[in-house]
Design a protein around this motif. Structure first.
Motif: not given
Ligand SMILES: *Cc1c(COP(=O)(O)O)cnc(C)c1O
Length: 415
Positions: A399-415
């Protein structure tokens, strides 16, 4: 003699972009661990091969044992326990019309073997040249000449265009346009079914084409027409096999019994190279004769490697009661909570995909590089297909790694 050192030429990699090549010293579960101890999350299962996680202890124990007993031996006229085990264990997961398994060592080759089996069937049995193949727009079936020919024309194969054999194309059945695909296929069959030997498709999702999903009912219809017009139905489950779409195989979501099914990536859990093409009695019978010229003329030197087969055998033990699907379900439920955060996001089994905001949708677009570098800087490996960004992790991912992937994905999409 001149002094020289060989250098490594990496696959699907533009060395001219001066991006760093990263050395990995070991792996564990969903992690690739670098020489300087960075833990990179393998968000794409090392190009879709790794299903259960890196260094699966049960598979690796069996591989080590087998490596001590026997390595490659000739497979023409000889057999061994690992091959028999895999054959037995795989039987119960495949449709009952499939009775013969042919081993090879990569996804491209097992698809080519399938096409050769189909075309050779009509030649051997009816002395007919049914050598035309039907394939889907945006499809991918590998990088060998047969694979490139059946796959979609693209930047991948442009220089070799004139060397590829002609393939008849049906459109990708995008949502709401399923009927177009079916009608196009019907028309091809009406006009030239006496020349068409096989249709080859990636079921439910066109992987390299951009994680394009489509409905199972399309497969049912294409299959029905194939049977009506006597064309072999070849299912390329190289990527979809072993859980990716939420069932062990994608065909389980349809009502078909393919004539030929092609398996590779997840067959060994992603540990060692192996592929298999499984076909019907009917096809096998067309080659069965006391005439040597009718045998199936195909082999690779490393066919049915015992160590690779032992990896597959152990992998199939782990699939015994389809337990890995529980993890696929868990990952899929996690994805559902993220659907609203990304425009046009879609999910299927272990796959989450969306298009990055960019009109430049081609494989060599800059966005893919930019995204790749951004994710990697954050210790996440994702390799966008053009502007399609997707996640397809090993099923053991936390779960922790999934959360990490999606945090990074979210940051990229909003950058
Ligand atoms: C990866 C893939 C192939 C080719 O497999 P290789 O082992 O890379 O040769 C063929 N078909 C599909 C659907 C694939 O995803």
């Amino acid at each position: 003699m001149q002094d020289k050192t060989l250098k490594i030429w990496h696959p699907f990699w533009q060395h001219g972009n001066n991006q760093e090549i990263i050395n990995i010293k070991e792996t564990k579960d969903e992690f690739l661990i670098t020489n300087d101890n960075r833990k990179i999350i393998d968000g794409i299962s090392s190009w879709w091969v790794n299903t259960l996680g890196h260094n699966n202890p049960y598979i690796m124990q069996n591989v080590k044992k087998q490596a001590d007993i026997m390595q490659q031996i000739i497979f023409a006229g000889f057999c061994h326990k690992p091959a028999i085990e895999v054959t037995d264990k795989l039987s119960k997961f495949l449709p009952d019309n499939l009775s013969y398994i042919f081993f090879s060592d990569s996804g491209s080759i097992c698809v080519e073997v399938g096409l050769k089996m189909a075309v050779g069937y009509y030649y051997n049995k009816f002395n007919k040249n049914k050598s035309k193949i039907v394939a889907m727009e945006h499809s991918y079936h590998g990088d060998t000449f047969g694979g490139m020919s059946s796959g979609a024309p693209s930047v991948f194969n442009l220089p070799y265009k004139n060397m590829l054999f002609d393939v008849l194309r049906i459109p990708y059945p995008k949502d709401g346009e399923e009927q177009k695909t079916i009608e196009c296929y019907h028309k091809l069959l009406k006009n030239s079914s006496n020349e068409i030997g096989a249709i080859v498709i990636e079921p439910l999702v066109l992987g390299s084409g951009g994680m394009l999903f489509y409905k199972p009912c399309v497969i049912d219809e294409l299959y029905r027409l194939s049977k009506e017009y006597d064309v072999m139905f070849v299912l390329d489950e190289v990527m979809t096999g072993f859980g990716r779409t939420g069932t062990m195989f994608a065909f389980e979501q349809t009502n078909i019994k393919p004539d030929i099914i092609c398996l590779s990536k997840g067959l060994t859990g992603g540990t060692l190279p192996l592929a298999a093409t499984v076909c019907t009695d009917e096809i096998y019978e067309a080659y069965y004769s006391n005439d040597k010229s009718k045998m199936f003329f195909h082999s690779s030197s490393y066919t049915a490697n015992p160590v690779c087969l032992m990896a597959a055998s152990a992998n199939l033990d782990l699939w015994e009661n389809k337990a890995p699907l529980n993890d696929v379900k868990r990952i899929n439920s996690f994805y559902k909570t993220k659907l609203n955060e990304f425009k046009n996001a879609r999910i299927l089994g272990d796959i989450f995909a969306f298009e990055a905001d960019n009109s430049d949708n081609n494989y060599v677009s800059d966005i893919a590089n930019k995204a790749y570098n951004y994710f990697l800087k954050n210790d996440v490996l994702l390799r966008p297909l053009g502007n399609t960004i997707y996640v397809m992790p090993p099923y053991c991912i936390s779960e922790e790694s999934l959360n990490k992937i999606f945090t990074v994905l979210g940051k990229f999409s909003n950058s």
